[in-house]
Write a protein that holds these residues in place. Structure first.
Motif, PDB file in Angstrom:
ATOM      1  N   ASP A 248      36.099  33.371  37.601  1.00 62.07           N
ATOM      2  CA  ASP A 248      34.844  34.046  37.303  1.00 62.07           C
ATOM      3  C   ASP A 248      35.129  35.376  36.597  1.00 62.07           C
ATOM      4  OD1 ASP A 248      33.376  32.037  38.515  1.00 62.07           O
ATOM      5  OD2 ASP A 248      33.288  33.069  40.456  1.00 62.07           O
ATOM      6  N   TYR A 249      34.108  35.943  36.006  1.00 56.66           N
ATOM      7  CA  TYR A 249      34.239  37.252  35.364  1.00 56.66           C
ATOM      8  C   TYR A 249      34.710  38.265  36.409  1.00 56.66           C
ATOM      9  CZ  TYR A 249      32.996  41.198  32.329  1.00 56.66           C
ATOM     10  OH  TYR A 249      33.030  42.331  31.546  1.00 56.66           O
ATOM     11  N   PRO A 250      35.785  39.009  36.138  1.00 57.30           N
ATOM     12  CA  PRO A 250      36.380  39.881  37.163  1.00 57.30           C
ATOM     13  C   PRO A 250      35.476  41.041  37.566  1.00 57.30           C
ATOM     14  CG  PRO A 250      37.889  39.500  35.313  1.00 57.30           C
ATOM     15  CD  PRO A 250      36.545  39.014  34.880  1.00 57.30           C
ATOM     16  N   ASP A 251      35.534  41.365  38.869  1.00 56.34           N
ATOM     17  CA  ASP A 251      34.901  42.582  39.369  1.00 56.34           C
ATOM     18  C   ASP A 251      35.969  43.398  40.099  1.00 56.34           C
ATOM     19  OD1 ASP A 251      35.287  41.379  41.855  1.00 56.34           O
ATOM     20  OD2 ASP A 251      33.187  40.796  42.083  1.00 56.34           O
ATOM     21  N   GLU A 252      35.557  44.436  40.802  1.00 52.23           N
ATOM     22  CA  GLU A 252      36.510  45.349  41.435  1.00 52.23           C
ATOM     23  C   GLU A 252      37.376  44.669  42.499  1.00 52.23           C
ATOM     24  OE1 GLU A 252      37.157  48.290  40.541  1.00 52.23           O
ATOM     25  OE2 GLU A 252      35.465  48.911  39.297  1.00 52.23           O
ATOM     26  N   SER A 253      36.940  43.531  43.016  1.00 50.88           N
ATOM     27  CA  SER A 253      37.687  42.850  44.078  1.00 50.88           C
ATOM     28  C   SER A 253      38.738  41.878  43.531  1.00 50.88           C
ATOM     29  CB  SER A 253      36.722  42.079  44.989  1.00 50.88           C
ATOM     30  OG  SER A 253      36.121  40.994  44.280  1.00 50.88           O
ATOM     31  N   TYR A 254      38.827  41.743  42.208  1.00 48.40           N
ATOM     32  CA  TYR A 254      39.643  40.689  41.614  1.00 48.40           C
ATOM     33  C   TYR A 254      41.118  40.783  42.020  1.00 48.40           C
ATOM     34  CZ  TYR A 254      41.087  37.189  38.186  1.00 48.40           C
ATOM     35  OH  TYR A 254      41.583  36.052  37.594  1.00 48.40           O
ATOM     36  N   ASN A 255      41.719  41.948  41.886  1.00 49.59           N
ATOM     37  CA  ASN A 255      43.144  42.089  42.171  1.00 49.59           C
ATOM     38  C   ASN A 255      43.461  41.783  43.633  1.00 49.59           C
ATOM     39  OD1 ASN A 255      42.908  43.137  39.542  1.00 49.59           O
ATOM     40  ND2 ASN A 255      44.662  44.481  39.847  1.00 49.59           N
ATOM     41  N   SER A 256      42.595  42.205  44.535  1.00 53.31           N
ATOM     42  CA  SER A 256      42.822  41.915  45.957  1.00 53.31           C
ATOM     43  C   SER A 256      42.645  40.426  46.245  1.00 53.31           C
ATOM     44  CB  SER A 256      41.882  42.751  46.832  1.00 53.31           C
ATOM     45  OG  SER A 256      40.516  42.439  46.562  1.00 53.31           O
ATOM     46  N   LEU A 257      41.758  39.767  45.514  1.00 55.72           N
ATOM     47  CA  LEU A 257      41.591  38.320  45.670  1.00 55.72           C
ATOM     48  C   LEU A 257      42.882  37.582  45.291  1.00 55.72           C
ATOM     49  CD1 LEU A 257      38.024  37.633  44.200  1.00 55.72           C
ATOM     50  CD2 LEU A 257      38.754  37.210  46.554  1.00 55.72           C
ATOM     51  N   VAL A 258      43.504  38.041  44.206  1.00 57.69           N
ATOM     52  CA  VAL A 258      44.766  37.428  43.773  1.00 57.69           C
ATOM     53  C   VAL A 258      45.833  37.634  44.849  1.00 57.69           C
ATOM     54  CG1 VAL A 258      46.620  37.484  42.061  1.00 57.69           C
ATOM     55  CG2 VAL A 258      44.233  37.697  41.327  1.00 57.69           C
ATOM     56  N   THR A 259      45.927  38.851  45.378  1.00 55.68           N
ATOM     57  CA  THR A 259      46.912  39.152  46.424  1.00 55.68           C
ATOM     58  C   THR A 259      46.695  38.284  47.652  1.00 55.68           C
ATOM     59  OG1 THR A 259      47.072  41.453  45.664  1.00 55.68           O
ATOM     60  CG2 THR A 259      47.860  40.969  47.891  1.00 55.68           C
ATOM     61  N   ASN A 260      45.445  38.147  48.070  1.00 58.27           N
ATOM     62  CA  ASN A 260      45.131  37.320  49.238  1.00 58.27           C
ATOM     63  C   ASN A 260      45.452  35.853  48.985  1.00 58.27           C
ATOM     64  OD1 ASN A 260      44.202  39.590  50.560  1.00 58.27           O
ATOM     65  ND2 ASN A 260      42.051  39.226  50.050  1.00 58.27           N
ATOM     66  N   MET A 261      45.221  35.396  47.761  1.00 53.25           N
ATOM     67  CA  MET A 261      45.483  34.002  47.414  1.00 53.25           C
ATOM     68  C   MET A 261      46.984  33.719  47.447  1.00 53.25           C
ATOM     69  SD  MET A 261      43.320  31.475  46.410  1.00 53.25           S
ATOM     70  CE  MET A 261      44.050  30.343  47.577  1.00 53.25           C
ATOM     71  N   ILE A 262      47.785  34.678  47.005  1.00 57.37           N
ATOM     72  CA  ILE A 262      49.245  34.525  47.050  1.00 57.37           C
ATOM     73  C   ILE A 262      49.698  34.288  48.481  1.00 57.37           C
ATOM     74  CG2 ILE A 262      51.453  35.727  46.724  1.00 57.37           C
ATOM     75  CD1 ILE A 262      50.097  37.206  44.355  1.00 57.37           C
ATOM     76  N   SER A 263      49.167  35.087  49.398  1.00 56.92           N
ATOM     77  CA  SER A 263      49.528  34.953  50.813  1.00 56.92           C
ATOM     78  C   SER A 263      49.027  33.636  51.389  1.00 56.92           C
ATOM     79  CB  SER A 263      48.936  36.131  51.594  1.00 56.92           C
ATOM     80  OG  SER A 263      49.184  35.993  52.970  1.00 56.92           O
ATOM     81  N   GLU A 264      47.816  33.247  51.020  1.00 57.43           N
ATOM     82  CA  GLU A 264      47.210  32.031  51.556  1.00 57.43           C
ATOM     83  C   GLU A 264      47.969  30.778  51.121  1.00 57.43           C
ATOM     84  OE1 GLU A 264      42.957  29.626  51.127  1.00 57.43           O
ATOM     85  OE2 GLU A 264      42.975  31.810  50.886  1.00 57.43           O
TER      86      GLU A 264
END
Length: 243
Positions: free
Chosen positions: A14-30
């Motif tokens: 989706d079009y990135p918002d302020e939470s985008y980078n943290s979403l990527v970090t969380n996905m790496i861990s998941e």
């Protein structure tokens, strides 16, 4: 099979918002334990992400929307603006409606919307066909569009058409890591058919070239590219003469 990870993954397209980078970090861990290769691709992706949200949004726009490297609309990647794509969008719209999957401002065949659909569907046979016959092949097309040869060809095409490039191709290459990660996850979950070409040798670059030729008046006015609304209903054509 649990498919909740596709909901999180969908947000990365989706079009990135302020939470985008943290979403990527969380996905790496998941993904770390079950999908280590995909997690490594996302790790590489995260290292290239700009911290400035406006810069990230600009690169996203250049990657998928304006002077794009590829499209996120899987029906378009497989068929171009053909009537078959309209049929696909109609069927997808029905599936979205059945499970209450909100489309937002994007079309029914947008990758983010389709990924959000997967965890909500119940029919395993339909899910398998959707992934192996449509999502997987479309993601394959996306990856191929990031080859140096294709990116250079698109840059030349855009520069010829628009006289300038919004963003050079080099930074937008970072999204290939995200696309590769998705392909690895899909392959792990569904065993994709490699080099599957049930719809011919689809090429975003080929569709793009054809569209720009129409804009330049190089094709006959009788050659019409249909346009569709979010449900896949044809609303007109690029030449205005076909309804």
């Amino acid at each position: 099979m649990k498919r909740d990870h596709y909901t999180t993954l969908s947000r990365l397209f989706d079009y990135p918002d302020e939470s985008y980078n943290s979403l990527v970090t969380n996905m790496i861990s998941e993904l770390g334990s079950e999908y280590p290769d995909a997690s490594e691709e996302l790790e590489a992706f995260s290292k290239l992400l700009p911290t400035d949200i406006y810069q990230l949004q600009e690169i996203y726009t250049k990657s998928f929307e304006v002077q794009a490297v590829t499209s996120l609309e899987i029906g378009y990647l497989l068929y171009g603006d053909d009537y078959t794509r309209g049929e696909v969008m109609v069927h997808l719209s029905k599936e979205h409606k059945i499970v209450g999957n909100e489309l937002g401002t994007e079309l029914s065949d947008h990758l983010g919307n389709v990924l959000r659909l997967l965890p909500k569907m119940q029919d395993e046979a339909v899910i398998h066909d959707l992934v192996t016959m449509m999502i997987g092949p479309a993601v394959e097309v996306m990856m191929k569009e990031y080859s140096p040869k294709n990116m250079e060809a698109k840059d030349k095409l855009y520069k010829k058409q628009y006289k300038t490039l919004i963003v050079p191709s080099i930074p937008v290459g970072m999204f290939l890591h995200l696309i590769k990660a998705l392909y690895m996850i899909l392959d792990n979950d569904f065993t994709l058919i490699k080099e599957n070409k049930p719809f011919g040798d689809a090429s975003f670059l080929g569709f793009l070239s054809a569209e720009l030729e129409v804009e330049e008046g190089k094709k006959s006015s009788n050659s019409c590219a249909p346009t569709f609304d979010t449900s896949g209903v044809m609303t007109g054509s690029s030449c205005g003469g076909c309804v």
